[in-house]
Design a protein around this motif. Structure first.
Motif, mmCIF file in Angstrom:
data_model
loop_
_atom_site.group_PDB
_atom_site.id
_atom_site.type_symbol
_atom_site.label_atom_id
_atom_site.label_comp_id
_atom_site.label_asym_id
_atom_site.label_seq_id
_atom_site.Cartn_x
_atom_site.Cartn_y
_atom_site.Cartn_z
ATOM 1 N N ARG A 164 56.123 31.981 24.520
ATOM 2 C CA ARG A 164 56.292 30.786 24.102
ATOM 3 C C ARG A 164 55.495 30.738 22.727
ATOM 4 O O ARG A 164 56.219 30.168 21.924
ATOM 5 N N PRO A 165 54.238 30.839 22.677
ATOM 6 C CA PRO A 165 53.652 30.735 21.433
ATOM 7 C C PRO A 165 54.093 31.495 20.297
ATOM 8 O O PRO A 165 53.904 31.193 19.224
ATOM 9 N N ARG A 166 54.605 32.702 20.562
ATOM 10 C CA ARG A 166 55.501 33.738 19.597
ATOM 11 C C ARG A 166 56.505 32.799 18.851
ATOM 12 O O ARG A 166 56.804 32.941 17.841
ATOM 13 N N LEU A 167 57.279 31.944 19.733
ATOM 14 C CA LEU A 167 58.469 31.265 19.299
ATOM 15 C C LEU A 167 57.849 30.290 18.249
ATOM 16 O O LEU A 167 58.629 30.093 17.135
ATOM 17 N N GLY A 211 59.095 19.360 14.999
ATOM 18 C CA GLY A 211 59.376 20.066 13.725
ATOM 19 C C GLY A 211 59.825 21.547 14.092
ATOM 20 O O GLY A 211 60.582 22.076 13.363
ATOM 21 N N TRP A 212 59.526 22.033 15.339
ATOM 22 C CA TRP A 212 60.109 23.406 15.565
ATOM 23 C C TRP A 212 61.673 23.166 15.793
ATOM 24 O O TRP A 212 62.752 24.026 15.449
ATOM 25 N N LEU A 213 62.280 22.108 16.504
ATOM 26 C CA LEU A 213 63.561 21.932 16.792
ATOM 27 C C LEU A 213 64.196 21.389 15.453
ATOM 28 O O LEU A 213 65.260 21.900 15.274
ATOM 29 N N ARG A 214 63.485 20.957 14.570
ATOM 30 C CA ARG A 214 64.185 20.532 13.113
ATOM 31 C C ARG A 214 64.444 21.788 12.409
ATOM 32 O O ARG A 214 65.489 22.197 11.881
ATOM 33 N N ALA A 215 63.523 22.731 12.510
ATOM 34 C CA ALA A 215 63.425 24.150 11.792
ATOM 35 C C ALA A 215 64.799 25.026 12.504
ATOM 36 O O ALA A 215 65.478 25.363 11.705
ATOM 37 N N VAL A 216 64.790 24.912 13.956
ATOM 38 C CA VAL A 216 65.744 25.960 14.568
ATOM 39 C C VAL A 216 67.130 25.460 14.538
ATOM 40 O O VAL A 216 68.156 26.102 14.293
ATOM 41 N N CYS A 217 67.206 23.997 14.547
ATOM 42 C CA CYS A 217 68.589 23.476 14.837
ATOM 43 C C CYS A 217 69.213 22.998 13.300
ATOM 44 O O CYS A 217 70.628 23.113 13.371
ATOM 45 N N GLY A 221 63.082 21.468 26.088
ATOM 46 C CA GLY A 221 62.362 21.699 27.093
ATOM 47 C C GLY A 221 61.410 22.830 27.099
ATOM 48 O O GLY A 221 60.346 22.861 27.768
ATOM 49 N N LEU A 222 61.433 23.737 25.909
ATOM 50 C CA LEU A 222 60.193 24.349 25.685
ATOM 51 C C LEU A 222 58.962 23.667 25.201
ATOM 52 O O LEU A 222 57.900 24.339 25.321
ATOM 53 N N GLY A 223 59.105 22.628 24.907
ATOM 54 C CA GLY A 223 57.853 21.820 24.457
ATOM 55 C C GLY A 223 57.105 22.291 23.252
ATOM 56 O O GLY A 223 55.932 22.077 23.113
ATOM 57 N N LEU A 224 57.961 22.555 22.007
ATOM 58 C CA LEU A 224 57.521 23.492 20.902
ATOM 59 C C LEU A 224 57.602 22.336 19.991
ATOM 60 O O LEU A 224 56.975 22.663 18.814
ATOM 61 N N GLY A 225 57.935 21.062 20.036
ATOM 62 C CA GLY A 225 57.790 19.978 19.011
ATOM 63 C C GLY A 225 59.078 19.752 18.373
ATOM 64 O O GLY A 225 59.770 20.617 18.171
#
Length: 293
Positions: free
Chosen positions: A236-239, A274-280, A268-272
């Protein structure tokens, strides 16, 4: 709350203008019927029940994505034999012309003339290509495709590629064959479908090595896939490290669960946020030049 409201609430909470889904399937009706029949029969690559969650007519499937707030999506289609890709590309060009929120999608197969019809698709406005190494059962490093990869690398057009060995390995799946393509065409904008499952770590390595390699989240992290090929928690840290190179994909309409579940799995990955905004949204908006607002 109905599903459309649930999905819209997801991206609204993140302050996004909607979603960009880089891995959705639209194809000629007779081809899609065969794909659905394969899943209905629990084909040999799946070997498990796979109920199609959005088995609707084409316009209803488009309308559902729009109700979800998916602002841009693709028409992933792919040949399994020679002399099929050109016909699929003609259909996809027509679909894109009548569906302005679809990113014009095209495909190819290792055969004489592949570079010619790929160039023609690019001239007609193709913005993304699909390569399915597993279903096509071909070596992506086939010399007949060298001109194709070179053309797409030069044009900067992304290629969403099913090259991982899930749900069942093929002769040319895994990081080795597509890695040979990247070694020859290091500027290629490759999008590894399904996060490269089950060789997650190997495909994360490729993304770390080549700055234009992305991964899409299609079916990864969901309950359905976690039972088949769980994503190792220690990766997960690599994600997070590759936050700017991961793209939302879903496999809609051919998924055996609700669209909203795929979004819940990412949360549910718990990456925050900011991560979700970038990915989605952000990463795909940048890659494809999709305007927000």
């Amino acid at each position: 709350m109905n599903e459309a409201a649930e999905v819209r609430s997801f991206w609204a909470r993140l302050g996004l203008p909607g979603l960009i889904d880089v891995h959705t399937h639209f194809m000629p009706e007779q081809v899609l019927d065969k794909v659905w029949a394969y899943f209905d029969a629990a084909g040999p690559l799946t070997g498990r029940p796979w109920p199609i969650a959005y088995r609707h007519a084409e316009q209803q499937r488009i309308d559902t994505l729009r109700e979800f707030g998916v602002r841009a999506f693709t028409a992933m289609l792919y040949p399994h034999k020679p002399a099929m890709a050109g016909w699929l590309n003609g259909w996809a060009a027509d679909f894109a012309a009548r569906t302005p929120d679809c990113l014009h999608t095209a495909t190819f197969y290792p055969e004489p003339g592949a570079a010619g019809y790929v160039a023609a698709a690019v001239d007609r406005g193709a913005r993304v290509f699909k390569a399915h190494v597993q279903v096509g059962a071909y070596d992506p490093a086939d010399p007949q495709l060298d001109g194709v990869w070179g053309l797409l690398a030069e044009a900067g057009i992304p290629v969403v590629t099913h090259c991982g060995s899930g749900p069942a390995p093929g002769k040319h799946t895994g990081p080795g064959p597509i890695g040979a393509v990247l070694a020859r065409h290091p500027r290629l904008h490759l999008v590894v479908a399904h996060m490269g499952l089950p060789e997650y770590a190997d495909f994360l390595d490729l993304a770390a090595r080549y700055p234009n390699v992305h991964l899409d989240t299609t079916m990864a992290f969901t309950d359905f896939t976690e039972r088949l090929a769980p994503f190792p928690p220690d990766l997960r840290p690599r994600l997070a490290d590759l936050q700017d190179r991961i793209l939302l994909g879903t496999d809609y309409p051919n998924i055996p669960y609700r669209y909203a579940h795929a979004l819940d799995a990412l949360t549910g990955l718990g990456l925050g946020e900011g991560w979700l905004r970038a990915v989605c949204w952000g990463n795909a908006a940048r890659l494809f030049g999709v305007a927000g607002g």
